[in-house]
Design a protein around this motif. Structure first.
Motif, PDB file in Angstrom:
ATOM      1  N   MET A 112      22.784 -11.274  23.502  1.00 10.76           N
ATOM      2  CA  MET A 112      23.074 -11.694  24.861  1.00 10.76           C
ATOM      3  C   MET A 112      22.862 -13.190  25.046  1.00 10.76           C
ATOM      4  O   MET A 112      23.606 -13.823  25.782  1.00 10.76           O
ATOM      5  CB  MET A 112      22.195 -10.934  25.844  1.00 10.76           C
ATOM      6  N   LEU A 113      21.834 -13.695  24.390  1.00 13.12           N
ATOM      7  CA  LEU A 113      21.587 -15.132  24.555  1.00 13.12           C
ATOM      8  C   LEU A 113      22.679 -15.960  23.887  1.00 13.12           C
ATOM      9  O   LEU A 113      22.927 -17.089  24.284  1.00 13.12           O
ATOM     10  CB  LEU A 113      20.205 -15.490  24.019  1.00 13.12           C
ATOM     11  N   GLY A 114      23.326 -15.377  22.898  1.00 13.25           N
ATOM     12  CA  GLY A 114      24.476 -16.050  22.295  1.00 13.25           C
ATOM     13  C   GLY A 114      25.605 -16.217  23.292  1.00 13.25           C
ATOM     14  O   GLY A 114      26.313 -17.237  23.298  1.00 13.25           O
ATOM     15  N   TRP A 115      25.794 -15.221  24.135  1.00 17.19           N
ATOM     16  CA  TRP A 115      26.812 -15.302  25.186  1.00 17.19           C
ATOM     17  C   TRP A 115      26.465 -16.400  26.177  1.00 17.19           C
ATOM     18  O   TRP A 115      27.341 -17.108  26.670  1.00 17.19           O
ATOM     19  CB  TRP A 115      26.926 -13.990  25.918  1.00 17.19           C
ATOM     20  N   VAL A 116      25.171 -16.515  26.497  1.00 10.46           N
ATOM     21  CA  VAL A 116      24.734 -17.550  27.434  1.00 10.46           C
ATOM     22  C   VAL A 116      25.085 -18.934  26.887  1.00 10.46           C
ATOM     23  O   VAL A 116      25.641 -19.774  27.604  1.00 10.46           O
ATOM     24  CB  VAL A 116      23.215 -17.440  27.699  1.00 10.46           C
ATOM     25  N   VAL A 117      24.789 -19.143  25.617  1.00 10.31           N
ATOM     26  CA  VAL A 117      25.095 -20.436  24.999  1.00 10.31           C
ATOM     27  C   VAL A 117      26.603 -20.676  24.999  1.00 10.31           C
ATOM     28  O   VAL A 117      27.071 -21.788  25.278  1.00 10.31           O
ATOM     29  CB  VAL A 117      24.515 -20.496  23.570  1.00 10.31           C
TER      30      VAL A 117
END
Length: 57
Positions: free
Chosen positions: A1-6
């Motif tokens: 999910m944090l990859g999507w944020v980036v």
């Protein structure tokens, strides 16, 4: 999910530099929402992990 944020933050930065304010604003809002969802899921996971360890003793 944090990859999507980036990913959404990078899209927002590129869109902002190129002058697409609407796309940049939408990308920032999506990134914020996904970030807060990830934080909430992390906290829930941490609490569940702590409670499971206590019941095994």
């Amino acid at each position: 999910m944090l990859g999507w944020v980036v990913t959404f933050l990078i899209i927002a930065l590129i869109a902002g530099v190129l002058g697409f304010g609407g796309v940049a604003g939408a990308s920032i809002e999506i990134a914020k929402a996904i970030f807060f969802i990830a934080v909430v899921l992390f906290i829930i996971s941490a609490v569940v992990g702590i409670t499971r360890r206590r019941t095994r003793v």
